[in-house]
Scaffold this motif. Structure first.
Motif: not given
Length: 425
Positions: A227-232, A294-308, A398-400
């Protein structure tokens, strides 16, 4: 209680209807965003408010909804929720055709759809253990998640293409139709669920039922960490997703078709993630699979600001970065999601499933309206790109809460089947 295997015609009937419903939901989500940005010229704050309106109901009624769902027949609850969503969505094209569509109308539609979605989603996540035997729960969840992603592969891109021919509100007719199909498929699905008998002596009080669900989530060590992980995770994922339409259509300068293509690419990644999850659980522990996701998702989220950042040097390169990022992010998200849903359903007694799922969604989805408002405010204050970087940094955290979840399960606090890799048929 008799159940139907994942190979049964009964399960396939339920599976097909809900897959199509997911298809329409993705089209409707895109349609509301495009309607606000393109037709009603919504600013960043208004986009944030619209996103918040879609999820605020989980915060307001999520907990009592779980108690009500546990008192009702889950299939009947989903049926009426699907029919109500169909009727509500129809208001958007009708008001647009009569010239009365305003941003405030979209807020109201988002809230109403959100209210019935609370009941539908809580019942939906509690229904799988009712419909299939325990040994098929993992397989059922994997199939439902995988085909939900498959059904959305062409949905957003098709919606974007249709929006070049007709307006976004008209495209939302497809969303309404899929909710109608969901209602019809549920009406012919069979199960042996019976309404729970009232508590001895007197009817159970609503607050007592809600409290039981909250205490179970608080006291069950594995579910508490989830629950904590999913909330973050959902908080920072919402910060990012709220601003993606603004990033794609304003900051970079693509049209609605590209926005749909980005979402479709994410759905393709979701298919891969959902298919990999059962196989990964056969070889690795639940904690390892979820942490990797979770770590894979976090890594690829970087693509959004990089695209800008790269957009001024080439829109094609920016588009490629967006597509790759959405694909990889969704692979990781589905690896995590399929695993954690199956784990929760295994750990929770059937009579508490509705309240457990509602308590989880209160924490997880309750953070989303606040995140959407924060995204809109930060996007206006420090800019879209800077806010996306905030979302990236937060997503890593989120992985913590689940780093030690395997140790908790092997200590004897979780069931034996959750402490070791479990084959999924």
């Amino acid at each position: 209680m008799s159940t139907y295997s994942v190979a049964s015609t009964n399960f396939r009937r339920f599976w097909a209807g809900q897959t199509l419903s997911q298809f329409g939901t993705r089209i409707g989500t895109l349609g509301l965003s495009v309607t606000a940005v393109e037709l009603l010229d919504a600013n960043t704050r208004q986009v944030g408010v619209l996103a918040a309106a879609s999820t605020v109901c989980y915060l307001l009624i999520g907990l009592p909804a779980g108690a009500w769902v546990d008192r009702l027949l889950k299939r009947k609850t989903m049926m009426w929720a699907a029919l109500t969503r169909c009727v509500t969505i129809l208001a958007v094209p009708l008001l647009w055709l009569t010239g009365h569509l305003r941003i405030e109308v979209l807020y109201v539609v988002a809230v109403l759809v959100g209210v019935v979605s609370v009941f539908f989603d809580v019942a939906y996540q509690s229904y799988v253990p009712v419909l299939v035997p325990e040994e098929d729960i993992g397989a059922a969840n994997a199939r439902l998640e995988a085909t939900a992603q498959v059904s959305t592969l062409g949905g957003p891109a098709l919606a974007g293409l249709l929006m070049r021919v007709v307006s976004a509100p008209v495209v939302m007719l497809v969303d309404a139709f899929t909710y109608l199909v969901s209602f019809l498929s549920l009406s012919v699905t069979k199960d042996a669920e019976q309404r729970p008998a009232p508590a001895a002596g007197s009817e159970r009080r609503l607050l007592t039922d809600v409290g039981e669900g909250l205490r179970f989530v608080r006291d069950q060590p594995v579910i508490r960490r989830l629950a904590v992980s999913m909330g973050v995770s959902n908080f920072f994922a919402t910060v990012v997703s709220t601003l993606v339409p603004v990033l794609v259509m304003r900051t970079i300068g693509f049209d609605s078709f590209m926005l749909g293509l980005v979402m479709t690419c994410g759905a393709a990644g979701g298919v891969l993630g959902a298919l990999l999850a059962p196989k990964a659980r056969q070889r690795f522990s639940a904690g390892a699979v979820m942490s990797c996701g979770l770590l894979t998702a976090a890594f690829f989220t970087v693509a959004n600001p990089v695209a800008a950042v790269v957009a001024p040097h080439g829109k094609i390169l920016a588009g490629a970065v967006l597509l790759l990022g959405e694909f990889g992010m969704t692979v990781g998200a589905l690896l995590f999601n399929v695993t954690q849903v199956s784990l929760r359903q295994t750990l929770c007694p059937k009579n508490l499933l509705g309240r457990m799922n509602a308590s989880i969604r209160f924490v997880v989805w309750g953070s989303m309206p606040l995140a959407a408002l924060v995204a809109g405010w930060l996007g206006s204050a420090i800019g879209v790109t800077a806010t996306l970087w905030v979302g990236v940094v937060g997503s890593v955290a989120t992985v913590l809460p689940i780093l030690t979840i395997d140790r908790v399960m092997t200590s004897g606090l979780g069931p034996a089947e959750a402490r070791k890799p479990k084959a999924v048929r």
